[in-house]
Design a protein around this motif. Structure first.
Motif, PDB file in Angstrom:
ATOM      1  N   ASN A 188       6.682  -3.671  -0.212  1.00 22.32           N
ATOM      2  CA  ASN A 188       7.315  -2.767   0.630  1.00 22.32           C
ATOM      3  C   ASN A 188       8.606  -3.587   1.256  1.00 22.32           C
ATOM      4  OD1 ASN A 188       5.452  -0.804   0.529  1.00 22.32           O
ATOM      5  ND2 ASN A 188       4.297  -1.605   2.353  1.00 22.32           N
ATOM      6  N   ALA A 189       8.589  -4.649   1.348  1.00 20.21           N
ATOM      7  CA  ALA A 189       9.593  -5.461   1.757  1.00 20.21           C
ATOM      8  C   ALA A 189      10.704  -5.504   0.815  1.00 20.21           C
ATOM      9  CB  ALA A 189       9.228  -7.241   2.251  1.00 20.21           C
ATOM     10  N   ALA A 190      10.442  -5.776  -0.266  1.00 21.41           N
ATOM     11  CA  ALA A 190      11.491  -5.729  -1.461  1.00 21.41           C
ATOM     12  C   ALA A 190      11.979  -4.354  -1.773  1.00 21.41           C
ATOM     13  CB  ALA A 190      10.703  -6.200  -2.990  1.00 21.41           C
ATOM     14  N   ALA A 191      11.306  -3.386  -1.351  1.00 23.38           N
ATOM     15  CA  ALA A 191      11.806  -1.889  -1.702  1.00 23.38           C
ATOM     16  C   ALA A 191      12.809  -1.608  -0.389  1.00 23.38           C
ATOM     17  CB  ALA A 191      10.438  -0.986  -1.617  1.00 23.38           C
ATOM     18  N   HIS A 192      12.651  -2.378   0.674  1.00 22.33           N
ATOM     19  CA  HIS A 192      13.662  -1.968   1.774  1.00 22.33           C
ATOM     20  C   HIS A 192      14.500  -2.955   2.022  1.00 22.33           C
ATOM     21  CE1 HIS A 192       9.890   0.514   2.907  1.00 22.33           C
ATOM     22  NE2 HIS A 192      10.859   1.382   3.394  1.00 22.33           N
ATOM     23  N   GLY A 193      14.648  -3.996   1.455  1.00 27.71           N
ATOM     24  CA  GLY A 193      15.759  -4.829   1.111  1.00 27.71           C
ATOM     25  C   GLY A 193      15.331  -6.138   2.021  1.00 27.71           C
ATOM     26  N   ASP A 194      14.348  -6.237   2.595  1.00 25.02           N
ATOM     27  CA  ASP A 194      13.853  -7.294   3.428  1.00 25.02           C
ATOM     28  C   ASP A 194      13.619  -8.393   2.824  1.00 25.02           C
ATOM     29  OD1 ASP A 194      14.189  -5.453   5.564  1.00 25.02           O
ATOM     30  OD2 ASP A 194      12.100  -4.889   5.549  1.00 25.02           O
ATOM     31  N   THR A 195      14.663  -9.175   2.275  1.00 27.70           N
ATOM     32  CA  THR A 195      14.690 -10.260   1.358  1.00 27.70           C
ATOM     33  C   THR A 195      14.161 -11.601   2.293  1.00 27.70           C
ATOM     34  OG1 THR A 195      16.857 -10.593   1.412  1.00 27.70           O
ATOM     35  CG2 THR A 195      16.111  -9.410  -0.371  1.00 27.70           C
ATOM     36  N   GLU A 196      14.290 -11.643   3.588  1.00 32.60           N
ATOM     37  CA  GLU A 196      13.903 -12.886   4.284  1.00 32.60           C
ATOM     38  C   GLU A 196      12.553 -12.837   4.426  1.00 32.60           C
ATOM     39  OE1 GLU A 196      14.279  -9.399   7.091  1.00 32.60           O
ATOM     40  OE2 GLU A 196      15.334 -10.108   5.328  1.00 32.60           O
ATOM     41  N   LYS A 197      11.766 -11.781   3.891  1.00 30.68           N
ATOM     42  CA  LYS A 197      10.277 -11.768   4.272  1.00 30.68           C
ATOM     43  C   LYS A 197       9.242 -12.455   2.966  1.00 30.68           C
ATOM     44  CE  LYS A 197      10.172  -8.146   7.527  1.00 30.68           C
ATOM     45  NZ  LYS A 197       9.809  -6.641   7.894  1.00 30.68           N
ATOM     46  N   ASN A 199       9.912 -14.867  -0.942  1.00 36.25           N
ATOM     47  CA  ASN A 199      10.724 -15.507  -1.617  1.00 36.25           C
ATOM     48  C   ASN A 199      10.304 -15.547  -3.328  1.00 36.25           C
ATOM     49  OD1 ASN A 199       8.712 -17.198  -2.217  1.00 36.25           O
ATOM     50  ND2 ASN A 199       9.151 -18.558  -0.164  1.00 36.25           N
ATOM     51  N   ALA A 200      10.929 -16.235  -4.121  1.00 35.19           N
ATOM     52  CA  ALA A 200      10.536 -15.818  -5.485  1.00 35.19           C
ATOM     53  C   ALA A 200       9.111 -16.385  -5.827  1.00 35.19           C
ATOM     54  CB  ALA A 200      11.621 -16.697  -6.566  1.00 35.19           C
ATOM     55  N   GLY A 201       8.664 -17.592  -5.025  1.00 32.56           N
ATOM     56  CA  GLY A 201       7.446 -17.878  -5.134  1.00 32.56           C
ATOM     57  C   GLY A 201       6.344 -16.797  -4.963  1.00 32.56           C
ATOM     58  N   ASP A 202       6.664 -16.242  -3.720  1.00 36.25           N
ATOM     59  CA  ASP A 202       5.685 -15.047  -3.388  1.00 36.25           C
ATOM     60  C   ASP A 202       5.665 -13.914  -4.396  1.00 36.25           C
ATOM     61  OD1 ASP A 202       5.362 -16.373  -0.845  1.00 36.25           O
ATOM     62  OD2 ASP A 202       7.231 -15.464  -0.056  1.00 36.25           O
ATOM     63  N   VAL A 203       6.904 -13.724  -5.206  1.00 37.45           N
ATOM     64  CA  VAL A 203       6.987 -12.627  -6.142  1.00 37.45           C
ATOM     65  C   VAL A 203       6.135 -13.140  -7.335  1.00 37.45           C
ATOM     66  CG1 VAL A 203       8.339 -11.368  -7.476  1.00 37.45           C
ATOM     67  CG2 VAL A 203       8.767 -11.822  -5.334  1.00 37.45           C
ATOM     68  N   LYS A 204       6.154 -14.622  -7.717  1.00 46.08           N
ATOM     69  CA  LYS A 204       5.530 -14.992  -8.969  1.00 46.08           C
ATOM     70  C   LYS A 204       3.808 -15.116  -8.568  1.00 46.08           C
ATOM     71  CE  LYS A 204       4.893 -17.281 -12.703  1.00 46.08           C
ATOM     72  NZ  LYS A 204       3.292 -17.560 -12.557  1.00 46.08           N
ATOM     73  N   GLY A 205       3.449 -15.053  -7.490  1.00 49.42           N
ATOM     74  CA  GLY A 205       2.113 -15.245  -7.101  1.00 49.42           C
ATOM     75  C   GLY A 205       1.609 -13.654  -6.970  1.00 49.42           C
ATOM     76  N   MET A 206       2.549 -12.886  -6.734  1.00 47.80           N
ATOM     77  CA  MET A 206       2.342 -11.283  -6.748  1.00 47.80           C
ATOM     78  C   MET A 206       1.948 -10.891  -8.129  1.00 47.80           C
ATOM     79  SD  MET A 206       4.515  -8.203  -5.510  1.00 47.80           S
ATOM     80  CE  MET A 206       3.865  -6.355  -5.515  1.00 47.80           C
ATOM     81  N   ILE A 207       2.850 -11.363  -9.150  1.00 41.11           N
ATOM     82  CA  ILE A 207       2.718 -10.803 -10.444  1.00 41.11           C
ATOM     83  C   ILE A 207       1.444 -11.584 -10.960  1.00 41.11           C
ATOM     84  CG2 ILE A 207       3.624 -11.009 -12.700  1.00 41.11           C
ATOM     85  CD1 ILE A 207       6.497 -11.218 -11.405  1.00 41.11           C
ATOM     86  N   ASP A 208       1.083 -12.765 -10.689  1.00 37.06           N
ATOM     87  CA  ASP A 208      -0.202 -13.226 -11.284  1.00 37.06           C
ATOM     88  C   ASP A 208      -1.398 -12.662 -10.779  1.00 37.06           C
ATOM     89  OD1 ASP A 208       1.490 -15.092 -12.817  1.00 37.06           O
ATOM     90  OD2 ASP A 208       1.196 -16.675 -11.264  1.00 37.06           O
ATOM     91  N   ASP A 209      -1.380 -12.211  -9.270  1.00 37.30           N
ATOM     92  CA  ASP A 209      -2.445 -11.695  -8.592  1.00 37.30           C
ATOM     93  C   ASP A 209      -2.751 -10.082  -9.187  1.00 37.30           C
ATOM     94  OD1 ASP A 209      -3.219 -13.659  -7.377  1.00 37.30           O
ATOM     95  OD2 ASP A 209      -2.136 -12.955  -5.380  1.00 37.30           O
ATOM     96  N   VAL A 210      -1.460  -9.538  -9.525  1.00 33.92           N
ATOM     97  CA  VAL A 210      -1.695  -8.118 -10.000  1.00 33.92           C
ATOM     98  C   VAL A 210      -2.370  -8.100 -11.334  1.00 33.92           C
ATOM     99  CG1 VAL A 210      -0.324  -6.229 -10.978  1.00 33.92           C
ATOM    100  CG2 VAL A 210       0.154  -7.304  -8.716  1.00 33.92           C
ATOM    101  N   GLU A 211      -1.859  -9.043 -12.457  1.00 33.60           N
ATOM    102  CA  GLU A 211      -2.440  -9.412 -13.464  1.00 33.60           C
ATOM    103  C   GLU A 211      -3.983  -9.759 -13.472  1.00 33.60           C
ATOM    104  OE1 GLU A 211      -0.923 -11.458 -17.828  1.00 33.60           O
ATOM    105  OE2 GLU A 211      -0.627 -12.535 -15.694  1.00 33.60           O
ATOM    106  N   ARG A 212      -4.511 -10.720 -12.580  1.00 34.66           N
ATOM    107  CA  ARG A 212      -5.800 -11.039 -12.266  1.00 34.66           C
ATOM    108  C   ARG A 212      -6.489  -9.739 -12.276  1.00 34.66           C
ATOM    109  NH1 ARG A 212      -3.726 -16.088 -10.855  1.00 34.66           N
ATOM    110  NH2 ARG A 212      -3.599 -15.444  -8.761  1.00 34.66           N
TER     111      ARG A 212
END
Length: 219
Positions: A188-197, A199-212
């Motif tokens: 949701n933060a990414a979709a609304h452009g709230d990039t301060e909420k 970072n790249a590490g959070d997104v990497k962890g998200m992709i890994d969690d979605v895969e699991r």
């Protein structure tokens, strides 16, 4: 993977025709004339057919159980008649596979599509497009949650509502629910452009969690 299964169905169907063409008539003083094919050739085909059915239908599926029952020896039955029994079940499985009626096959297709999308998300992240990567991973996550609701007769709605309903139904536990909530927050933060909420590490962890998450549910 699904293309390979389709190819294998066609190969084994051709082998059925070849087996049938080897039919010879034999004679027994108990049953008179009867059709017969090579028992070893039939056994080899049945092993290959069961392996395929197990992969696309599931080891505990009705297709598999009926096939195993059909190949059992029967009084006053012969190898050609056995082939006709297992052939009918094999062709039924092939028809269901080609028609997309097998849940296992649906999951295989989804796994391939989702896997491709997550790879795309990973590539975007590597190229510095963390927001785009998070949005794509979020779409994969929500689609899988929606599919789980369909499988468990749970009404579709917003992600947080579906997430809560799946937890309440016991499809997964509260820890997984919290992970999904966290992943949805990044999306949701990414979709609304709230990039301060995030970072790249959070997104990497998200992709890994979605895969699991996919690995634990697309079976």
């Amino acid at each position: 993977m699904t293309k390979l299964f389709g190819k294998r169905f066609s190969e084994l169907e051709t082998q059925i025709t070849t087996l049938e063409s080897t039919k010879v008539m034999k004679y027994s003083e108990f049953s008179g004339s009867y059709p017969s094919i090579d028992a070893n050739a039939l056994l080899g085909w049945e092993v290959k057919a069961k392996s395929l059915i197990s992969n696309v239908c599931g080891e505990e599926s009705h297709h598999m159980q009926t096939f195993v029952e059909a190949e059992k020896p029967r009084s006053f039955s012969n190898s050609f008649e056995e082939l006709q029994r297992v052939k009918a079940i094999f062709l039924a499985a092939k028809e269901d596979y080609e028609g997309g009626y097998l849940n296992t096959v649906r999951n295989l297709v989804q796994a391939e599509v989702f896997g491709s999308e997550l790879e795309q998300a990973g590539e975007l992240l590597s190229a510095g497009y963390a927001s785009a990567a998070a949005v794509i991973a979020g779409v994969v996550l929500e689609t899988n949650v929606r599919n789980l609701c369909t499988d468990h007769d749970i009404e579709h709605g917003k992600l947080d509502k579906m997430n809560a309903d799946l937890t309440k139904a016991g499809v997964y536990n509260s820890i997984q629910q919290k992970r999904i909530t966290a992943m949805a927050g990044i999306r949701n933060a990414a979709a609304h452009g709230d990039t301060e909420k995030f970072n790249a590490g959070d997104v990497k962890g998200m992709i890994d969690d979605v895969e699991r998450f996919l690995a634990s549910n697309l079976q």
